[in-house]
Design a protein around this motif. Structure first.
Motif, PDB file in Angstrom:
ATOM      1  N   ASP A   1    -101.685  36.835  -8.146  1.00  0.00           N
ATOM      2  CA  ASP A   1    -100.389  36.999  -7.660  1.00  0.00           C
ATOM      3  C   ASP A   1    -100.026  38.237  -6.885  1.00  0.00           C
ATOM      4  OD1 ASP A   1     -99.717  34.380  -8.619  1.00  0.00           O
ATOM      5  OD2 ASP A   1     -99.071  34.949 -10.316  1.00  0.00           O
TER       6      ASP A   1
ATOM      7  N   SER B   1     -87.685  37.736 -12.930  1.00  0.00           N
ATOM      8  CA  SER B   1     -87.283  37.118 -13.979  1.00  0.00           C
ATOM      9  C   SER B   1     -86.701  38.069 -15.174  1.00  0.00           C
ATOM     10  CB  SER B   1     -88.338  36.261 -14.514  1.00  0.00           C
ATOM     11  OG  SER B   1     -89.295  37.295 -15.476  1.00  0.00           O
TER      12      SER B   1
ATOM     13  N   SER C   1     -94.420  41.575 -16.787  1.00  0.00           N
ATOM     14  CA  SER C   1     -94.679  40.966 -15.608  1.00  0.00           C
ATOM     15  C   SER C   1     -95.302  39.353 -15.727  1.00  0.00           C
ATOM     16  CB  SER C   1     -95.520  41.615 -14.709  1.00  0.00           C
ATOM     17  OG  SER C   1     -95.961  41.023 -13.523  1.00  0.00           O
ATOM     18  N   VAL C   2     -94.610  38.576 -14.834  1.00  0.00           N
ATOM     19  CA  VAL C   2     -95.052  37.273 -15.095  1.00  0.00           C
ATOM     20  C   VAL C   2     -96.342  36.920 -14.156  1.00  0.00           C
ATOM     21  CG1 VAL C   2     -93.043  36.324 -16.198  1.00  0.00           C
ATOM     22  CG2 VAL C   2     -93.090  36.348 -13.761  1.00  0.00           C
ATOM     23  N   LEU C   3     -96.386  37.978 -13.165  1.00  0.00           N
ATOM     24  CA  LEU C   3     -97.497  37.668 -12.042  1.00  0.00           C
ATOM     25  C   LEU C   3     -99.073  37.824 -12.797  1.00  0.00           C
ATOM     26  CD1 LEU C   3     -95.950  39.912  -9.352  1.00  0.00           C
ATOM     27  CD2 LEU C   3     -95.714  37.327  -9.556  1.00  0.00           C
ATOM     28  N   THR C   4     -99.664  37.020 -12.042  1.00  0.00           N
ATOM     29  CA  THR C   4    -101.168  37.169 -12.468  1.00  0.00           C
ATOM     30  C   THR C   4    -101.756  38.180 -11.565  1.00  0.00           C
ATOM     31  OG1 THR C   4    -101.928  35.356 -10.933  1.00  0.00           O
ATOM     32  CG2 THR C   4    -101.452  34.513 -13.187  1.00  0.00           C
TER      33      THR C   4
ATOM     34  N   SER D   1     -91.225  43.792  -9.532  1.00  0.00           N
ATOM     35  CA  SER D   1     -91.243  43.322 -10.896  1.00  0.00           C
ATOM     36  C   SER D   1     -91.291  44.534 -11.958  1.00  0.00           C
ATOM     37  CB  SER D   1     -92.414  42.411 -11.135  1.00  0.00           C
ATOM     38  OG  SER D   1     -92.279  41.912 -12.338  1.00  0.00           O
TER      39      SER D   1
ATOM     40  N   ARG E   1     -92.513  32.846 -13.572  1.00  0.00           N
ATOM     41  CA  ARG E   1     -93.392  33.146 -12.617  1.00  0.00           C
ATOM     42  C   ARG E   1     -92.844  32.320 -10.999  1.00  0.00           C
ATOM     43  NH1 ARG E   1     -97.728  30.552 -10.530  1.00  0.00           N
ATOM     44  NH2 ARG E   1     -98.938  31.719  -9.249  1.00  0.00           N
ATOM     45  N   GLU E   2     -92.761  31.142 -11.437  1.00  0.00           N
ATOM     46  CA  GLU E   2     -92.469  30.239 -10.065  1.00  0.00           C
ATOM     47  C   GLU E   2     -91.169  30.851  -9.391  1.00  0.00           C
ATOM     48  OE1 GLU E   2     -93.859  27.779  -8.278  1.00  0.00           O
ATOM     49  OE2 GLU E   2     -95.820  28.182  -9.818  1.00  0.00           O
TER      50      GLU E   2
ATOM     51  N   GLU F   1     -94.212  30.216 -17.031  1.00  0.00           N
ATOM     52  CA  GLU F   1     -94.853  29.660 -16.036  1.00  0.00           C
ATOM     53  C   GLU F   1     -93.649  29.440 -15.117  1.00  0.00           C
ATOM     54  OE1 GLU F   1     -95.078  26.508 -19.046  1.00  0.00           O
ATOM     55  OE2 GLU F   1     -95.185  28.626 -18.824  1.00  0.00           O
TER      56      GLU F   1
END
Length: 414
Positions: free
Chosen positions: A344, A333, A338-341, A355, A323-324, A320
């Protein structure tokens, strides 16, 4: 009588509370040059505040040092036994710290966590003497930026491979009209030797092969000839990275290969120019990472302080918060996935592109410990060679032979 009993009870309770020891608080000094940078500082402030709220027994002491002074100031602090418990390092400077034995090996902490299995390939570069010495927080790959209108007006297609890119850059160069095919660093600047490395890797070879310098190999000479022909003939000379980026933003150049942070520069374009400026993943391999930002624990901490330091690093690297980080700073990151939804990606499609490239990004520079420990000297020698390639008529094979001889003397390989 009742009042006396209540008073006695109150006094007794107060005495009991006073006798309880106050909760011990661990103070962690955290050093970074990003603590006052736009975007990065916002993220770190949010991470630190959330961490301290969740861990009231740990206080983060923020130690800001400007990047230009960072290595010098950290060297002084480590040498005088005043090192911060946690510190950020530019990946290119990692070896200067690791070679001195200043960085703790957190393998015992990493074992069994997602850092062990879920981090980008660049994480392997944080190994020294067989041990992990830190964690990648920010990873990235270079992106291809192009001016869609300039290409369309010239009837030049967006390249889909390296050969097409070279041809497109040459076709777009019209110096008499003030238009160049390419924005690139062409003066005394660290990026110029990064570009030299990139062109060598694009040719499927490297500066070091089988533990030996490889600059005199025919394939390396050919790759550097390509660098001379593509950059030296199609990019204005004498430009640092800021000028090169601004020329692209102003519509004076057709192409730019640079880090994902250039996306924010595009917002400086005029309203008429901005729709023409596009960014895509570099459409040829290898995807190359210009060097990420890493986070480390100082060697020699007591057990409780080291445990607190690791807790802070693990907190900052949660999905989380990563992602921020990507959303706030525009920088990928350290995670491979990928940390994106999905939401997003719809809202920030450029971050999805950034990413995607980053997860495949490979380090530009060698992992040889002698090179990493003496990176300033190594970099200076190859920066000089790159500038000779761009600004002189000296034969490329002679430039590279001279550079190899100097490297073998100044930075011998183990």
């Amino acid at each position: 009588m009742i009042k006396k009993l209540l008073l006695a009870a109150t006094i007794g309770l107060g005495a009991s509370l006073a006798a309880l020891p106050a909760q011990a608080q661990t103070m962690l000094d955290f050093s970074s040059w990003q603590l006052e940078e736009p975007g990065n500082s916002d993220w770190w402030k949010a991470v630190i505040n959330a961490f301290e709220k969740e861990n009231p027994d740990i206080k983060i002491g923020r130690v800001y040092v400007p990047f230009a002074d960072y290595l010098t100031q950290m060297t002084i602090r480590f040498a005088s036994n005043r090192a911060p418990a946690v510190l950020q390092i530019s990946e290119q400077n990692f070896g200067a710290y690791a070679a001195q034995g200043w960085l703790a090996g957190p393998d015992d902490h990493i074992k069994g966590t997602d850092i062990e299995t879920g981090w980008a390939g660049a994480q392997a570069g944080l190994t020294w003497d067989g041990e992990t010495r830190g964690v990648i927080v920010s990873n990235s790959a270079n992106m291809l930026f192009y001016n869609e209108k300039l290409l369309a007006d010239a009837g030049v297609a967006v390249p889909t491979n390296f050969a097409e890119y070279q041809a497109a850059v040459a076709a777009m160069s019209k110096p008499a009209d003030g238009v160049f095919g390419l924005s690139a660093v062409t003066t005394e600047h660290p990026t110029v030797m990064e570009d030299l490395h990139r062109y060598i890797k694009y040719a499927g070879t490297d500066v070091i092969v089988d533990g030996k310098y490889n600059l005199t190999a025919p394939e390396v000479i050919a790759a550097v000839e390509t660098y001379r022909n593509t950059v030296g003939k199609n990019a204005p000379l004498g430009n640092n990275s800021a000028v090169a980026r601004q020329l692209f933003v102003d519509g004076k150049t057709a192409f730019l290969v640079d880090g994902p942070w250039v996306w924010s520069w595009l917002e400086k374009a005029t309203p008429e120019m901005r729709p023409n400026l596009k960014m895509v993943r570099v459409p040829w391999d290898p995807q190359q990472a210009p060097g990420g930002i890493t986070i480390h624990i100082a060697e020699g901490l007591d057990e409780a302080t080291e445990a607190a330091a690791w807790k802070f690093i693990q907190f900052a690297t949660k999905p989380e918060w990563q992602r921020e980080y990507l959303i706030i700073t525009g920088q990928p990151s350290g995670r491979a996935a990928s940390v994106l939804t999905a939401e997003d990606e719809a809202q920030y499609p450029h971050l999805a592109v950034i990413s995607d490239a980053a997860k495949d990004g490979l380090p530009i520079f060698s992992s040889e410990q002698s090179v990493r420990a003496n990176f300033a000297e190594y970099s200076a020698i190859l920066r000089t060679a790159a500038l000779k390639v761009l600004t002189t008529e000296e034969p490329v094979d002679k430039i590279l032979a001279d550079a190899q001889a100097e490297l073998e003397r100044a930075v011998p390989l183990n």
